[in-house]
Scaffold this motif. Sequence first.
Motif, PDB file in Angstrom:
ATOM      1  N   LEU A 404      14.947  62.482  44.023  1.00 11.46           N
ATOM      2  CA  LEU A 404      15.751  63.279  44.943  1.00 11.46           C
ATOM      3  C   LEU A 404      16.718  62.326  45.647  1.00 11.46           C
ATOM      4  N   LEU A 405      17.992  62.481  45.382  1.00  8.81           N
ATOM      5  CA  LEU A 405      19.031  61.631  45.972  1.00  8.81           C
ATOM      6  C   LEU A 405      19.756  62.420  47.051  1.00  8.81           C
ATOM      7  N   ARG A 406      19.641  61.940  48.274  1.00  5.97           N
ATOM      8  CA  ARG A 406      20.329  62.580  49.389  1.00  5.97           C
ATOM      9  C   ARG A 406      21.478  61.685  49.815  1.00  5.97           C
ATOM     10  N   GLN A 407      22.684  62.235  49.747  1.00 11.86           N
ATOM     11  CA  GLN A 407      23.884  61.462  50.069  1.00 11.86           C
ATOM     12  C   GLN A 407      24.928  62.400  50.657  1.00 11.86           C
ATOM     13  N   GLN A 412      20.302  66.110  45.755  1.00 15.29           N
ATOM     14  CA  GLN A 412      20.352  66.439  44.341  1.00 15.29           C
ATOM     15  C   GLN A 412      19.082  65.923  43.678  1.00 15.29           C
ATOM     16  N   GLN A 413      18.560  66.708  42.736  1.00 15.66           N
ATOM     17  CA  GLN A 413      17.394  66.270  41.977  1.00 15.66           C
ATOM     18  C   GLN A 413      17.841  65.757  40.626  1.00 15.66           C
ATOM     19  N   LEU A 414      17.469  64.513  40.323  1.00 18.70           N
ATOM     20  CA  LEU A 414      17.860  63.863  39.079  1.00 18.70           C
ATOM     21  C   LEU A 414      16.619  63.700  38.210  1.00 18.70           C
ATOM     22  N   PRO A 415      16.597  64.301  37.041  1.00 18.13           N
ATOM     23  CA  PRO A 415      15.418  64.152  36.170  1.00 18.13           C
ATOM     24  C   PRO A 415      15.322  62.723  35.630  1.00 18.13           C
TER      25      PRO A 415
END
Length: 534
Positions: A404-407, A412-415
């Motif tokens: 889970l990238l929070r910016q 956003q969830q990145l597989p």
Amino acid sequence: MLAWLAYTITVSALLGASALLAERAARLRRAPTRWIWTTAILASLLLPATIASVSVQLPPVFTPAADTTPVALRDTTSSVLAPALIAARSLPASAGAAWSGVSNPDPLVKRAWAALSATMLLALAASALALALRKRRWPQRRVAGATVFVAPDAGPAVVGLLRPRIVLPAWLAGAPPAQQALVIAHEQAHIDARDPQLLTVALCLLVLMPWNLPLWWQLRRLRHAIEVDCDARVLRAGHDLQDYGAALIDVGQRQSGFVGAVAAMAESRSFLEQRIRLMVQSPKRWSQAAAPLAGGLAVCMLAVAAQVAPPNAAQPLAAAAADPLDRQQVPVKASRLVHYIGAYQLDDLTLIEVTPDGRRLWMQMSRQQRIELYPEADDKFFSRDVDAQVTFKRDANGKVDAMLLRQFGLTQQLPRLSPDAGAALDAKIARNAARTKPIAGGAALLQRHIDRAVDGKIDLQLFTPALAQKVAQVQARALADVQKFGKVKAITALGVSITGHDLYRVHHEHAVRDWHVLLTDSGKVAHVYSREVF
């Protein structure tokens, strides 16, 4: 890069101070000092690079069955003195340039570094060539039993690297034989000790870091140490102190022309006075006690230099507590970091790779700048360089399967990709970046959207879902920025960047900017930003 330059200069200055104290201790014992400054120059080049990049794996002596992990030397330092802490607070935009689109000074600094080194190298080569041409015009004579060059405006000095030769000024040919013999003895002592080669090596090392001002000072101290050591060797050979001092004064009063960075008898008046004082002074009672004290202080200063943390060293918890986002760094075992290794897909042409390094974790977005992640809780990390927080998600079996990238307020969830899928996507990204021309129709597409934005309209359907969410959150500011530039007057395709962005130079009504556009296979814009053309 700027933080690393500041770190290197700090270490070099501390090593110079250590060498100065060691020189004082050596002179109290009348020991040679040129090797002290040679070591300081080498350490100024090697110590920062070694601490910043080398990891060692200690053998499990006491616990043979234990699984030891590599220890990064930078993590054994104290970051209290690290210039990186100052640079990170004063240059937050440049640190996250590759992620946010703000101009990154690192390439400019690297180009300036290369230009300085090349300029210095060319200057040294030109000086050597000029000296070689001058030598051809100098006649040779036998003086005091030695074959020497006689120059109208150069010397006394030693010239040449592989076959060093003595050059004397023309006026010395008419000097008394005793004075000639002392001058020859001095220059021959330089040749016997290989001082010309030592000085040449030091100059070549300086080419590697010409911006490092403490290195220039260390080189000057090395030149002085070479002359002082040479004086001591001449006197130990049995020459009279009074006659030798008189010869030094006579040569010093009749300075000759510059013959490059060579071992020369003639020096500045202030240094000449210092050399004579060192030769005539007698040992003091307190020398035996002062020498170990100065040597001990030199060792302490060397230890301080080794403890200065490089800019990529982990910051202490106290520094983390002062983070602008008030995030607290916590310790983490190196064995746990291996859980996060892998490739995570952001979109069709963007990959984030996560790799550990000892007790540190790094992430890198598709050939962009590597960013360090700091642990704040189990599976949770943050960056001090950019606005980014990462949480690793685990499946029912406890294996990490997503990030889970929070910016910029967006999560956003990145597989997490399998090794084969990650390699395939990386190859696809490489092929996209290997293009020599932008995608057909890209210029017209960019011009149409810029003009629409100037009119106050942004079509979010043209972006990937992730980018569309970002643009929607900053839509008002994005429109204001583009409206400030004005509509497109002319647009020129420049090529493709190493990250696969199509590059366009756009002449707006009120500005000239380079636009970087990353398009997916479906024609969606995955990333776009612009930079002012200076």
